[in-house]
Design a protein around this motif. Structure first.
Motif, PDB file in Angstrom:
ATOM      1  N   LEU A 328       0.826  -1.207   0.007  1.00 42.04           N
ATOM      2  CA  LEU A 328       0.081   0.011  -0.077  1.00 42.04           C
ATOM      3  C   LEU A 328       0.815   1.300  -0.258  1.00 42.04           C
ATOM      4  N   VAL A 329       2.056   1.118   0.744  1.00 41.43           N
ATOM      5  CA  VAL A 329       2.950   2.207   0.779  1.00 41.43           C
ATOM      6  C   VAL A 329       3.849   2.207  -0.405  1.00 41.43           C
ATOM      7  N   PRO A 330       3.685   3.413  -1.308  1.00 37.31           N
ATOM      8  CA  PRO A 330       4.263   3.700  -2.500  1.00 37.31           C
ATOM      9  C   PRO A 330       5.908   3.540  -2.379  1.00 37.31           C
ATOM     10  N   ALA A 331       6.728   3.291  -3.514  1.00 35.37           N
ATOM     11  CA  ALA A 331       8.144   2.758  -3.265  1.00 35.37           C
ATOM     12  C   ALA A 331       9.063   4.284  -2.984  1.00 35.37           C
ATOM     13  N   THR A 332       8.432   5.522  -3.132  1.00 34.83           N
ATOM     14  CA  THR A 332       9.103   6.735  -2.908  1.00 34.83           C
ATOM     15  C   THR A 332       9.111   7.114  -1.488  1.00 34.83           C
ATOM     16  N   ILE A 333       8.122   6.479  -0.851  1.00 37.28           N
ATOM     17  CA  ILE A 333       7.714   6.954   0.599  1.00 37.28           C
ATOM     18  C   ILE A 333       8.646   6.129   1.765  1.00 37.28           C
ATOM     19  N   THR A 334       9.141   7.001   2.730  1.00 34.17           N
ATOM     20  CA  THR A 334      10.068   6.473   3.760  1.00 34.17           C
ATOM     21  C   THR A 334       9.163   5.212   4.494  1.00 34.17           C
ATOM     22  N   PRO A 427      -2.825  10.592  -2.158  1.00 33.56           N
ATOM     23  CA  PRO A 427      -2.516  10.960  -0.541  1.00 33.56           C
ATOM     24  C   PRO A 427      -3.128  12.292  -0.259  1.00 33.56           C
ATOM     25  N   ASP A 428      -3.456  12.400   1.035  1.00 32.06           N
ATOM     26  CA  ASP A 428      -3.881  13.609   1.835  1.00 32.06           C
ATOM     27  C   ASP A 428      -2.591  14.157   2.090  1.00 32.06           C
ATOM     28  N   PHE A 429      -1.374  13.407   2.259  1.00 31.21           N
ATOM     29  CA  PHE A 429      -0.129  13.960   2.447  1.00 31.21           C
ATOM     30  C   PHE A 429       0.938  13.027   2.610  1.00 31.21           C
ATOM     31  N   PRO A 430       2.026  13.394   1.968  1.00 34.34           N
ATOM     32  CA  PRO A 430       3.137  12.278   1.861  1.00 34.34           C
ATOM     33  C   PRO A 430       3.858  11.726   2.866  1.00 34.34           C
ATOM     34  N   ASP A 431       2.957  10.529   3.546  1.00 34.88           N
ATOM     35  CA  ASP A 431       3.621   9.990   4.496  1.00 34.88           C
ATOM     36  C   ASP A 431       2.984   8.826   4.627  1.00 34.88           C
ATOM     37  N   ALA A 432       3.818   7.738   5.106  1.00 34.90           N
ATOM     38  CA  ALA A 432       3.433   6.100   4.797  1.00 34.90           C
ATOM     39  C   ALA A 432       2.108   6.128   5.807  1.00 34.90           C
ATOM     40  N   ASP A 433       1.912   6.850   6.800  1.00 36.26           N
ATOM     41  CA  ASP A 433       0.791   6.653   7.642  1.00 36.26           C
ATOM     42  C   ASP A 433      -0.545   6.852   6.891  1.00 36.26           C
ATOM     43  N   ASN A 434      -0.385   7.899   6.020  1.00 32.69           N
ATOM     44  CA  ASN A 434      -1.780   8.254   5.107  1.00 32.69           C
ATOM     45  C   ASN A 434      -1.864   7.068   4.014  1.00 32.69           C
TER      46      ASN A 434
END
Length: 529
Positions: A328-334, A427-434
């Motif tokens: 679910l988390v894109p490859a460019t996200i920490t 995403p609402d914001f660029p973080d894995a949480d979202n």
């Protein structure tokens, strides 16, 4: 608190020569979109921030509603916008205070106060619209005001991502006299303190044009470069939008270009149209009603994960504009891991057969794949036909596909009418949480019956305690591994983002931020080369 910038989200790349110069004239800049904005029984309040939770609606609200925080032009950590300053005031990241700018005013000239901020946030939580954005703010326990200029958010649990959430339209500041405290505001009107005012033109309940004019009372860090911008809708017809661009009837188009248009403007960069390509965080996925037959059996979902060939799907339908996604988390996200590839490896009908056999599942498994016909572009039908072929060719499934217009589709999905359905996520914001909480936490975007207590009660709270997102990687990895095993969702691909603009339009490279949000205030008309 400082969160690290997203790794790999670089400045956009401009394909072809753009214009030079700057400034604006009296002629409105016209932006095309394939998003549909309709009012119906199922969708009564498409532009109410307590209800709206899709990229198209948020692209309207971001121009008109001000938020305490905002994402900076090129991405990175949120910065104050309606606020003069914001920050955590305790060591546990559970109390977040903001001081408003002086001189803040709504578009009608009335002052914006801390009480208006409190009203706006509490209204979203009180209404708690089905499928709405209230989950983004659900960690707020109490909103306190101190005088007219200071607001303090007391959180239930620590959350280092909270500044990002205050930068979303879910926390948009609305004018209380126009927004009832306990019910939604229907129709297309928006009243806020953002850089633009909105005048909507609708035909038979469908918005055909949104006219944005500069708000003379706006006070903030955004600097609108044009006095007037229009957003025109071309629902279900990117080709018509492209023809309008080439004729000069519109000046720019963003969401959603077809794969064929992207290929055309990439291979033939001459003429009056420029293409801007930048890394994107859009993802597409299949989701499951995990209480519905036949997918209530985890083995069926695991077998689908074992069969689907993401690489073939992305290349056949979207070419170079999409890449296979294994989480679910894109490859460019920490925090990203290739959890699904680590679990299932390459597509294998033989392994899928073993999974179903061990679970005692008779084959072929009959199921229906649902998709929306008019929300993510016309290539969606081809995508789902490709998925159907992949499943059927294994001999283990017999699948049908059914397409439905968005204004009916989303309402039916929330009511649990679909066992298997496709959705996209900007995403609402660029973080894995979202990319995790909206699908797996309580009151999630999907209204999913899937509930994993380890994820909800332990791992999501653990990850939010870490201001340095690298330190959240262990919790995020465990979440992604659990998802790959339980398969409540099946990630498919991650897309790049594109803007096509006429060569006298300046700021096209900034028209979309890293989360695919329109920034109309960046656009101006210059002189073409």
């Amino acid at each position: 608190m400082v969160l690290p910038a997203v790794v790999g989200l670089l400045a956009p790349v401009l394909a072809a020569c753009g214009g030079s110069g700057g400034g604006s004239d009296d002629k409105a800049i016209v932006v095309g979109t394939t998003d549909r904005f309709s009012v119906s029984k199922e969708v009564p309040a498409p532009l109410d921030p307590a209800y709206a939770y899709d990229a198209g609606a948020w692209n309207v609200l971001r121009q008109t509603l001000q938020t305490l925080m905002a994402l900076p032009r090129g991405g990175g950590d949120p910065v104050p916008e309606a606020a003069r300053r914001c920050g955590f005031t305790d060591t546990g990241d559970e109390r977040y205070a903001c001081t408003l700018r002086s001189g803040l005013a709504f578009a009608n000239g009335d002052p914006v106060t801390a009480a208006d901020v409190k009203y706006s946030v509490e209204r979203v939580l009180r209404i708690k619209a089905d499928g709405g954005p209230s989950g983004l703010l659900s960690n707020i326990d109490v909103v306190e005001t101190q005088g007219d200029s200071k607001v303090v958010f007391h959180l239930k649990t620590p959350d280092a991502t909270f500044p990002y959430k205050l930068a979303t339209p879910a926390a948009g500041i609305v004018e209380p006299s126009h927004y009832p405290a306990n019910r939604l505001r229907t129709g297309f009107e928006v009243d806020g303190s953002g850089p633009y005012r909105l005048r909507a033109q609708a035909v038979k309940g469908t918005l055909v044009k949104a006219v944005f004019t500069k708000n003379p009372h706006y006070t903030g860090d955004l600097h609108p470069k044009s006095d007037r911008v229009e957003l025109r809708s071309f629902p279900e017809d990117p080709d018509a939008m492209g023809r309008a661009l080439e004729k000069g009837d519109i000046d720019l188009m963003a969401r959603t270009l077809s794969p064929e248009q992207i290929k055309k403007y990439t291979e033939d960069p001459g003429g009056s149209v420029n293409l801007v390509e930048s890394p994107g965080l859009e993802i597409r996925y299949l989701a499951f009603d995990t209480d519905a037959p036949p997918v209530e059996n985890k083995a069926v979902r695991q077998a689908m994960a074992q069969i689907v060939d993401r690489g073939a799907l992305a290349s056949r339908v979207y070419g170079s504009t999409a890449e296979p996604l294994y989480s679910l988390v894109p490859a460019t996200i920490t925090g990203h891991t290739n959890a699904f590839f680590n679990t299932y490896g390459n597509p294998s009908p033989a392994k899928a057969r073993d999974i179903l056999k061990k679970a005692g599942v008779s084959t072929p498994v009959k199921l229906t794949l649902h998709y929306t016909t008019d929300h993510y572009g016309h290539a969606t039908e081809k995508e789902f036909e490709t998925l159907r072929q992949q499943l059927d060719s294994s001999g283990l499934f017999r699948a049908d596909i059914v397409g439905t217009p968005w204004n009916q589709y989303r309402a039916q999905q929330l009511k649990g009418r679909y066992a298997v359905y496709g959705l996209g996520w900007f995403p609402d914001f660029p973080d894995a949480d979202n990319f995790i909480a909206p699908f797996l936490d309580k009151d999630n975007f999907l209204a999913s019956p899937y509930a994993n207590r380890t994820i909800r009660d332990e791992l999501i709270p653990q990850s939010r305690r870490e201001a340095d997102r690298l330190n959240a990687s262990n919790s995020l990895t465990r979440i992604q591994d659990i998802v790959a095993d339980d398969v409540p969702v099946l990630p498919l691909w991650q897309g790049k983002q594109y803007v096509a603009a006429r060569d006298d339009i300046q700021g096209a490279e900034w028209a979309l931020d890293t989360s695919s949000n329109l920034q109309l205030w960046e656009l101006s008309r210059g002189v073409s080369d």
